[in-house]
Each structure stands twice: as structure tokens, then as C-alpha cells.
Design an enzyme around this catalytic site. Structure first.
Site, PDB file in Angstrom:
ATOM      1  N   GLY A 105      -4.324  -5.462   7.111  1.00 49.73           N
ATOM      2  CA  GLY A 105      -5.464  -4.577   7.289  1.00 49.73           C
ATOM      3  C   GLY A 105      -6.455  -5.066   8.324  1.00 49.73           C
ATOM      4  O   GLY A 105      -7.058  -4.271   9.052  1.00 49.73           O
ATOM      5  N   VAL A 116     -12.607  -5.948   1.685  1.00 53.17           N
ATOM      6  CA  VAL A 116     -12.164  -4.564   1.841  1.00 53.17           C
ATOM      7  C   VAL A 116     -11.187  -4.519   3.008  1.00 53.17           C
ATOM      8  O   VAL A 116     -11.457  -5.074   4.074  1.00 53.17           O
ATOM      9  CB  VAL A 116     -13.373  -3.634   2.102  1.00 53.17           C
ATOM     10  CG1 VAL A 116     -12.912  -2.229   2.456  1.00 53.17           C
ATOM     11  CG2 VAL A 116     -14.282  -3.609   0.873  1.00 53.17           C
ATOM     12  N   GLY A 117     -10.061  -3.897   2.792  1.00 56.08           N
ATOM     13  CA  GLY A 117      -9.053  -3.805   3.847  1.00 56.08           C
ATOM     14  C   GLY A 117      -9.227  -2.546   4.676  1.00 56.08           C
ATOM     15  O   GLY A 117     -10.295  -1.918   4.691  1.00 56.08           O
ATOM     16  N   THR A 145       0.168   0.710   6.645  1.00 57.27           N
ATOM     17  CA  THR A 145       0.298  -0.350   5.643  1.00 57.27           C
ATOM     18  C   THR A 145       0.492  -1.668   6.398  1.00 57.27           C
ATOM     19  O   THR A 145       0.991  -1.672   7.521  1.00 57.27           O
ATOM     20  CB  THR A 145       1.510  -0.139   4.704  1.00 57.27           C
ATOM     21  OG1 THR A 145       2.713  -0.201   5.472  1.00 57.27           O
ATOM     22  CG2 THR A 145       1.456   1.195   3.979  1.00 57.27           C
ATOM     23  N   THR A 202       0.877  -1.166   0.000  1.00 59.56           N
ATOM     24  CA  THR A 202       0.000   0.000   0.000  1.00 59.56           C
ATOM     25  C   THR A 202       0.903   1.201   0.000  1.00 59.56           C
ATOM     26  O   THR A 202       2.051   1.107   0.418  1.00 59.56           O
ATOM     27  CB  THR A 202      -0.820   0.006   1.322  1.00 59.56           C
ATOM     28  OG1 THR A 202      -1.687  -1.110   1.338  1.00 59.56           O
ATOM     29  CG2 THR A 202      -1.626   1.282   1.530  1.00 59.56           C
TER      30      THR A 202
HETATM   31  N1  ASP Z   1      -3.336  -2.679   4.468  1.00 62.11           N
HETATM   32  C1  ASP Z   1      -3.621  -3.195   3.161  1.00 62.11           C
HETATM   33  C2  ASP Z   1      -4.795  -4.122   3.229  1.00 62.11           C
HETATM   34  O1  ASP Z   1      -4.929  -4.856   4.198  1.00 62.11           O
HETATM   35  C3  ASP Z   1      -2.504  -3.920   2.532  1.00 62.11           C
HETATM   36  C4  ASP Z   1      -1.114  -3.457   2.888  1.00 62.11           C
HETATM   37  O2  ASP Z   1      -0.893  -2.373   3.308  1.00 62.11           O
HETATM   38  O3  ASP Z   1      -0.150  -4.191   2.729  1.00 62.11           O
HETATM   39  O4  ASP Z   1      -5.539  -4.149   2.276  1.00 62.11           O
END
Ligand code: ASP
Length: 360
Positions: free
Chosen positions: A267, A242-243, A264, A213
Site C-alpha cells: 500500500g 492506514v494503507g 492489492t 486485500t
Molecule cells: N494494500 C493493502 C495495504 O497496504 C494490503 C494488500 O493489498 O495486500 O494495506
């Protein structure tokens, strides 16, 4: 470069915990919408140094955002212009065009934005076919009375504003997805190619499995804040998942009186702890950005369910937070050592090490 979490994924899989389971809405239009913003009372204190922070994959983003801040751009517009670089990059498999798809091979994007002076937010989730979800999120904020649009509704809204639908699955991402599809079970009809570039047939650890992300938050010289988080989310996710990234208070939160925070990593852990909101609240109560990120990581680790802990009881997943306070101080913390953040303090862009809870 992406903010990958392959190591965490490997741990996750070994534990058996997871079943493998200048767009058309152009600048003049955005300026018109922002012209309305100037009627809002300015809450900036006029004593901050401009600062832009981002996840480690945001070096180019902080450069561009700082250039724009120096030219007088709104902090949210500057942060979005920064992350657009990564959304537009077909080589980055974690954000925007070229992001890894869901389990059906379809790219679904999540993004949120938040504007400090207006204290308004916009977000889109599970958006297909539009490479810059951050810009659609901004339009949700500016041109609707809603905060979050999802799926087909988000796509129709984007098209109504002139965004062009396109295939977001690049050949690179499709081949990675296909390798995952063919190797994750011996009990289906998908047969692995014998020769796979860079992969060991039958070894799921050899398949890129990412979170990833970009989060970017900007503070201008007037002390006003804006932030954005944008992602293709967890690779090979269940369609419709959905994250945290598009959820205000989880993947992003901005309070123009206090600071901004974003995230990030895993999630689901973030969603269950409203972490970006909690970080801003910790800063409100006097913690530095780095302390606030660590406080919330500790809370998440304390709440982690048993299947997500290692033999020492430590949270096995990767999660990182980035925060900037209204006075221009900033910090970052990661569940595990080795994390970094990108920062531009007005003089230069650099990566700095994140604090951490656990040493690898
Ligand atoms: N946080 C994001 C999600 O869970 C993915 C990530 O940041 O690596 O969709």
C-alpha cells in the site's frame, strides 16, 4: 484463498529492509438510500456488457456480484455483496473477520467504495470490531457529508447505524500473531513454544506475513460502474497504520465516464503514486486497462527507493492493479509474474493471468 505476498515479504526481510516491525444496517435501509440515487442523471451509455473484476481471491465475489447485476442491482451494491463473502470468511486472514491483526494483536480494517453515477466515495480506516468495513464505507458515502472516517469515530458511526461490534481476531489469526510476537526478537521476554505446528522456531520466514486485500469493480449493462476495496491491511502493522485501500485515488478510483481501477499489495508504494487515479487517467488518454496498469506499475518501480530494490534495481515488493473500462474491456498487471485476477464476463467466472513488469 487470499491474495498473499509471502514471497515478497521474504525478499523484504532478507534485505533487512523491514524491522519486523446481513448486518443490522439492512438491505431495506440501503435500498431506501439508493432510491435517492435514481434522481441522479443516468450517465450510462446502454451499450456495455456487464463485467465484474476482482483480485484473485474474488472468484466467489465475482459470481455473486454478477448474479446481482443480472438481477438489476446497482453496480456498487453488487460489488459490495461480492466482497462481503471474503469479509465474512473467518478462514481468510487478509480481510474482515479473521484478518491478521496489528502488532498489538488488534484487527484494524480499511475499506473504500466509489459509486460511478453519483461520483461519490466513502471510506473507513483503522476500524475495529466491525467485520464488514465495506458496508460502513458505503454508509459514510450515503449518510454523511464526509468521505473518510477513521478509528473510534468510524466505529461510533457504524454502531449508530446498527452494526454490531464483535471480536474479529479468530483463534487462527491470534496463533499466527503470537508466533510472530514470540519469534521476532531474541531480546525480549516472549519465549517461543518449542513445538509449533508448521513453523520453524526462530525462522521468521516461516511465519505468514501478508499483505492481502480484495478489490472488486462492477460494470452493469447500462455502462455504470461501482468499486470497492476492503482489507485488514499489512499484518502486524504499527497500530493506526492506514494503507492504500481506504484512500480514494490510491486503493480505488471510479470515473463513470472512463472506468474503474483498484489495487492489492504494498500500500505504501501505491499511496505515494495515487495509482488507481493514475490508471483511470491513463485509460482516459486511450490506454487499455492492462496498458494503464503497466504504465503505473512502471512509474512506481521508477520511483522506488533504493532499500526497496534488488541487486538489478527492480522493485522488490508485490503490487497488483485491476482495471475495467466503460466499454467492458478489463485487465490486470502485477509487479512480478504469477499474478492473477478474477473476472466474470456474464458467461462465466474465471481467473486470468496478469501482465507483469518483472519475471520471477
Ligand atoms: N494494500 C493493502 C495495504 O497496504 C494490503 C494488500 O493489498 O495486500 O494495506
Amino acid at each position: 484463498m487470499s491474495d498473499h505476498h509471502d514471497l515478497d515479504r521474504r525478499h523484504f526481510m532478507k534485505a533487512g529492509a523491514a524491522t519486523v516491525a446481513g448486518l443490522a444496517a439492512g438491505a431495506s435501509y440501503e435500498r431506501a438510500a439508493h432510491a435517492q440515487d435514481t434522481n441522479k442523471p443516468a450517465t450510462g451509455v446502454g451499450r456495455a456488457k456487464p463485467v465484474v473484476i476482482a483480485s484473485a481471491n474474488g472468484m466467489a465475489a465475482v459470481e455473486r456480484a454478477m448474479e446481482q447485476l443480472k438481477a438489476g442491482a446497482d453496480p456498487l451494491d453488487a460489488a459490495i455483496a461480492g466482497v462481503n463473502i471474503v469479509e465474512d470468511d473467518p478462514e481468510d486472514i487478509t480481510v474482515g473477520l479473521g484478518g491478521l491483526p496489528n502488532e498489538d494483536g488488534v484487527v484494524e480494517l480499511d475499506a473504500s467504495v466509489m459509486h460511478g453515477p453519483m461520483h461519490k466515495a466513502g471510506a473507513v480506516a483503522a476500524l475495529q470490531g466491525i467485520k464488514n468495513p465495506s458496508m460502513v464505507a458505503r454508509l459514510v458515502m450515503q449518510r454523511t457529508d464526509h468521505v473518510l472516517l477513521v478509528g473510534q469515530g468510524a466505529l461510533r458511526f457504524a454502531k449508530a447505524h446498527g452494526f454490531k461490534e464483535q471480536e474479529l481476531l479468530t483463534d487462527k489469526a491470534r496463533k499466527i500473531w503470537l508466533r510472530w510476537k514470540e519469534s521476532h526478537s531474541k531480546n525480549d521476554d516472549w519465549v517461543e513454544a518449542e513445538e509449533l505446528e508448521g513453523a520453524i522456531p526462530g525462522n521468521p520466514d516461516a511465519i505468514p506475513f501478508t499483505w492481502g486485500t480484495i478489490n472488486c469493480c462492477a460494470l452493469n449493462a447500462n455502462g455504470d460502474l461501482g468499486g470497492v476495496t476492503t482489507t485488514s491491511g499489512l499484518s502486524y502493522k504499527i497500530p493506526g497504520r492506514v494503507g492504500d485501500s481506504p484512500i480514494i485515488g490510491a486503493g480505488l478510483f471510479v470515473d463513470n465516464d472512463i472506468g474503474a481501477a483498484g489495487s492489492t499489495g504494498r500500500g505504501e508504494a501505491n499511496l505515494q503514486n495515487c495509482s488507481s487515479f493514475a490508471i483511470v487517467e491513463a485509460m482516459r488518454h486511450g490506454q487499455s486497462p492492462e496498458q494503464a496498469c503497466l504504465t503505473v506499475l512502471q512509474r512506481i518501480a521508477d520511483h522506488a527507493e533504493p532499500r526497496l530494490r534488488d541487486e538489478k534495481g527492480r522493485a522488490k515488493f508485490g503490487l497488483k492493479f485491476y482495471a475495467v473500462a466503460k466499454d467492458g474491456t478489463f485487465g490486470s498487471a502485477s509487479m512480478w509474474s504469477g499474478g492473477q485476477m478474477a473476472v466474470h464476463d456474464g458467461a462465466q467466472a474465471r481467473r486470468i493471468e496478469a501482465a507483469y513488469l518483472y519475471k520471477k
